[in-house]
Design an enzyme around this catalytic site. Structure first.
Site, PDB file in Angstrom:
ATOM      1  N   GLN A   1      36.757  76.919 -22.105  1.00 20.51           N
ATOM      2  CA  GLN A   1      37.453  77.748 -21.109  1.00 20.51           C
ATOM      3  C   GLN A   1      38.878  78.003 -21.573  1.00 20.51           C
ATOM      4  O   GLN A   1      39.620  78.749 -20.943  1.00 20.51           O
ATOM      5  CB  GLN A   1      37.508  77.016 -19.760  1.00 20.51           C
ATOM      6  CG  GLN A   1      36.142  76.743 -19.167  1.00 20.51           C
ATOM      7  CD  GLN A   1      36.235  75.788 -17.983  1.00 20.51           C
ATOM      8  OE1 GLN A   1      36.347  76.217 -16.842  1.00 20.51           O
ATOM      9  NE2 GLN A   1      36.185  74.504 -18.249  1.00 20.51           N
ATOM     10  N   ASN A   2      39.261  77.350 -22.661  1.00 15.32           N
ATOM     11  CA  ASN A   2      40.660  77.428 -23.106  1.00 15.32           C
ATOM     12  C   ASN A   2      40.915  78.697 -23.916  1.00 15.32           C
ATOM     13  O   ASN A   2      40.086  79.090 -24.733  1.00 15.32           O
ATOM     14  CB  ASN A   2      41.014  76.194 -23.938  1.00 15.32           C
ATOM     15  CG  ASN A   2      40.877  74.920 -23.124  1.00 15.32           C
ATOM     16  OD1 ASN A   2      40.860  74.990 -21.900  1.00 15.32           O
ATOM     17  ND2 ASN A   2      40.766  73.794 -23.782  1.00 15.32           N
TER      18      ASN A   2
ATOM     19  N   ASP B   1      43.536  78.841 -25.936  1.00 14.38           N
ATOM     20  CA  ASP B   1      44.188  78.453 -27.200  1.00 14.38           C
ATOM     21  C   ASP B   1      43.140  78.456 -28.311  1.00 14.38           C
ATOM     22  O   ASP B   1      41.937  78.578 -28.043  1.00 14.38           O
ATOM     23  CB  ASP B   1      44.850  77.066 -27.060  1.00 14.38           C
ATOM     24  CG  ASP B   1      43.842  75.944 -26.824  1.00 14.38           C
ATOM     25  OD1 ASP B   1      42.884  75.819 -27.609  1.00 14.38           O
ATOM     26  OD2 ASP B   1      44.015  75.178 -25.852  1.00 14.38           O
TER      27      ASP B   1
ATOM     28  N   HIS C   1      36.580  82.364 -21.422  1.00 15.90           N
ATOM     29  CA  HIS C   1      37.708  82.981 -20.691  1.00 15.90           C
ATOM     30  C   HIS C   1      38.625  83.772 -21.630  1.00 15.90           C
ATOM     31  O   HIS C   1      39.769  84.046 -21.294  1.00 15.90           O
ATOM     32  CB  HIS C   1      38.527  81.908 -19.948  1.00 15.90           C
ATOM     33  CG  HIS C   1      37.787  81.296 -18.793  1.00 15.90           C
ATOM     34  ND1 HIS C   1      38.199  80.154 -18.147  1.00 15.90           N
ATOM     35  CD2 HIS C   1      36.641  81.675 -18.161  1.00 15.90           C
ATOM     36  CE1 HIS C   1      37.347  79.858 -17.170  1.00 15.90           C
ATOM     37  NE2 HIS C   1      36.391  80.761 -17.160  1.00 15.90           N
TER      38      HIS C   1
ATOM     39  N   CYS D   1      50.298 101.129 -25.896  1.00 16.50           N
ATOM     40  CA  CYS D   1      49.257 101.199 -26.922  1.00 16.50           C
ATOM     41  C   CYS D   1      49.481 102.444 -27.799  1.00 16.50           C
ATOM     42  O   CYS D   1      49.560 103.562 -27.274  1.00 16.50           O
ATOM     43  CB  CYS D   1      47.888 101.263 -26.250  1.00 16.50           C
ATOM     44  SG  CYS D   1      46.550 101.547 -27.415  1.00 16.50           S
TER      45      CYS D   1
ATOM     46  N   THR E   1      37.831  69.049 -17.887  1.00 16.03           N
ATOM     47  CA  THR E   1      37.883  70.166 -16.935  1.00 16.03           C
ATOM     48  C   THR E   1      37.763  69.623 -15.513  1.00 16.03           C
ATOM     49  O   THR E   1      37.129  68.592 -15.292  1.00 16.03           O
ATOM     50  CB  THR E   1      36.798  71.223 -17.214  1.00 16.03           C
ATOM     51  OG1 THR E   1      36.809  72.205 -16.181  1.00 16.03           O
ATOM     52  CG2 THR E   1      35.412  70.632 -17.321  1.00 16.03           C
ATOM     53  N   SER E   2      38.367  70.358 -14.557  1.00 13.80           N
ATOM     54  CA  SER E   2      38.283  69.921 -13.163  1.00 13.80           C
ATOM     55  C   SER E   2      36.941  70.305 -12.544  1.00 13.80           C
ATOM     56  O   SER E   2      36.644  69.915 -11.417  1.00 13.80           O
ATOM     57  CB  SER E   2      39.427  70.531 -12.356  1.00 13.80           C
ATOM     58  OG  SER E   2      39.458  71.928 -12.556  1.00 13.80           O
TER      59      SER E   2
HETATM   60  P1  OAD Z   1      42.266  72.133 -14.824  1.00 19.73           P
HETATM   61  O1  OAD Z   1      43.743  72.058 -14.942  1.00 19.73           O
HETATM   62  O2  OAD Z   1      41.699  72.628 -13.561  1.00 19.73           O
HETATM   63  O3  OAD Z   1      41.655  70.691 -15.074  1.00 19.73           O
HETATM   64  C1  OAD Z   1      41.979  69.948 -16.206  1.00 19.73           C
HETATM   65  C2  OAD Z   1      41.325  68.599 -16.089  1.00 19.73           C
HETATM   66  O4  OAD Z   1      41.602  67.906 -17.306  1.00 19.73           O
HETATM   67  C3  OAD Z   1      41.885  67.727 -14.963  1.00 19.73           C
HETATM   68  O5  OAD Z   1      40.960  67.589 -13.949  1.00 19.73           O
HETATM   69  C4  OAD Z   1      42.153  66.359 -15.605  1.00 19.73           C
HETATM   70  O6  OAD Z   1      41.298  65.371 -15.083  1.00 19.73           O
HETATM   71  C5  OAD Z   1      41.731  66.535 -17.033  1.00 19.73           C
HETATM   72  N1  OAD Z   1      42.720  66.006 -17.997  1.00 19.73           N
HETATM   73  C6  OAD Z   1      44.063  66.144 -18.026  1.00 19.73           C
HETATM   74  N2  OAD Z   1      44.579  65.542 -19.111  1.00 19.73           N
HETATM   75  C7  OAD Z   1      43.537  64.998 -19.787  1.00 19.73           C
HETATM   76  C8  OAD Z   1      43.409  64.238 -20.980  1.00 19.73           C
HETATM   77  N3  OAD Z   1      44.459  63.904 -21.714  1.00 19.73           N
HETATM   78  N4  OAD Z   1      42.169  63.854 -21.355  1.00 19.73           N
HETATM   79  C9  OAD Z   1      41.079  64.178 -20.605  1.00 19.73           C
HETATM   80  N5  OAD Z   1      41.137  64.886 -19.481  1.00 19.73           N
HETATM   81  C10 OAD Z   1      42.345  65.298 -19.063  1.00 19.73           C
HETATM   82  O7  OAD Z   1      41.740  72.979 -16.070  1.00 19.73           O
HETATM   83  P2  OAD Z   1      40.304  73.649 -16.285  1.00 19.73           P
HETATM   84  O8  OAD Z   1      39.242  72.914 -15.583  1.00 19.73           O
HETATM   85  O9  OAD Z   1      40.155  73.869 -17.743  1.00 19.73           O
HETATM   86  O10 OAD Z   1      40.797  80.009 -15.955  1.00 19.73           O
HETATM   87  O11 OAD Z   1      40.528  75.025 -15.574  1.00 19.73           O
HETATM   88  C11 OAD Z   1      39.490  75.952 -15.553  1.00 19.73           C
HETATM   89  C12 OAD Z   1      40.031  77.344 -15.485  1.00 19.73           C
HETATM   90  O12 OAD Z   1      40.926  77.448 -14.380  1.00 19.73           O
HETATM   91  C13 OAD Z   1      40.894  77.746 -16.665  1.00 19.73           C
HETATM   92  O13 OAD Z   1      40.152  78.145 -17.789  1.00 19.73           O
HETATM   93  C14 OAD Z   1      41.677  78.880 -16.099  1.00 19.73           C
HETATM   94  C15 OAD Z   1      42.057  78.294 -14.754  1.00 19.73           C
HETATM   95  O14 OAD Z   1      42.270  79.194 -13.740  1.00 19.73           O
HETATM   96  C16 OAD Z   1      41.252  81.250 -16.144  1.00 19.73           C
HETATM   97  O15 OAD Z   1      42.431  81.486 -16.388  1.00 19.73           O
HETATM   98  C17 OAD Z   1      40.206  82.316 -16.020  1.00 19.73           C
END
Ligand code: OAD
Length: 245
Positions: A107-108, A110, A125, A151, A191-192
């Site tokens: 989903q990243n 980067d 994403h 553009c 991921t959350s």
């Molecule tokens: P979130 O910020 O929602 O969740 C990140 C999760 O990573 C958290 O629940 C933490 O538990 C966990 N975390 C943090 N640091 C960590 C570490 N060092 N090791 C392991 N786990 C760790 O991010 P995403 O779930 O990726 O979408 O978010 C999903 C989407 O929401 C993103 O891709 C973005 C956002 O809106 C778009 O922009 C379309």
């Protein structure tokens, strides 16, 4: 207590996979895997959504309604990410390809999986290493501060990041579902588990399911094993087990 629980679970996992045929592995990653490379997550304390308005920086309407805020945020983020380096979790994951067929669905936005040497990556994403035009099909590699420029192909649109903004369609959904259905092992990292369709992906596979994250994700109930802690440590331990199997 957390460490103790992980130890017991790793032991149970080793037992479970002893006679389990693993050929294809699908790995879902979220912001947590890049946190230890210095990239902010979204929903942790002091995360991106604490400090920025989704309406101003992450919705398609923002390009018309608050363009200065939108493009400034997107340029700053792309420049910041460009200079980040993969951590131990990204690097270890790339080693899995020596033994298994691996697909990463991230989903990243980067490019740290690429920098770490992984090969089969879907950016569901999108990615901010690329720009695209808001009007025509012009696309290209990001150069500093290019977002917001007009553009030069159509002279009508503006260059924006090739990422999925809220309400936009994710990329490569059907290829992702196909990989997930065929997987023997499904690993979700950092991921959350709140954002769909990715949060619902575990439903599409009979694979053994492992989750690694600092906090329990919202889709925790799907998983056979839930490891709590930092990705660098836990991913390394998991990959060692899988490479020695
Ligand atoms: P979130 O910020 O929602 O969740 C990140 C999760 O990573 C958290 O629940 C933490 O538990 C966990 N975390 C943090 N640091 C960590 C570490 N060092 N090791 C392991 N786990 C760790 O991010 P995403 O779930 O990726 O979408 O978010 C999903 C989407 O929401 C993103 O891709 C973005 C956002 O809106 C778009 O922009 C379309």
């Amino acid at each position: 207590m957390k460490i103790f629980k992980n130890k017991i679970q790793f032991r149970a996992l080793k037992e479970r996979i002893k006679d389990y045929d693993i050929k294809r592995i699908v790995i879902i990653t979220g912001a947590g895997i890049s946190a230890e490379s210095g990239i902010n997550t979204f929903r942790d304390n002091n995360g991106l959504w604490d400090n920025h308005s989704v309406y101003e920086v992450a919705r398609p309407e923002a390009i018309e309604l608050t363009p200065e805020i939108f493009f400034k945020f997107q340029n700053e983020r792309a420049i910041d990410m460009k200079n980040k380096v993969p951590n131990k979790a990204h690097k270890k994951l790339s080693k899995l390809e020596e033994k298994y067929h691996v697909n990463i669905i991230t989903q990243n936005i980067d490019n740290l999986h690429e920098k770490a040497g992984s090969n089969n990556i879907i950016h569901i994403h999108g990615t901010n290493s690329e720009y695209k035009c808001t009007h025509c099909t012009n696309k290209g590699i990001y150069q500093d501060n290019i977002y917001g420029e007009e553009c030069l192909e159509c002279n009508k649109g503006l260059l924006r990041p090739n990422v999925v903004l809220f309400k936009e369609q994710v990329y490569d959904l059907y290829p992702s579902l196909d990989m997930i259905e065929k997987a023997d092992l499904f690993i979700q990292i950092g991921t959350s588990g709140t954002v769909y369709p990715v949060a619902g992906f575990p439903e599409y596979t009979k694979a053994l399911k492992i989750n690694i994250s600092l906090k329990e994700p919202d889709n925790e109930h799907y998983f056979d094993f839930n490891f709590k802690g930092k990705a660098t440590k836990l991913v390394s331990e998991l990959i060692e087990i899988l490479l020695k199997k």
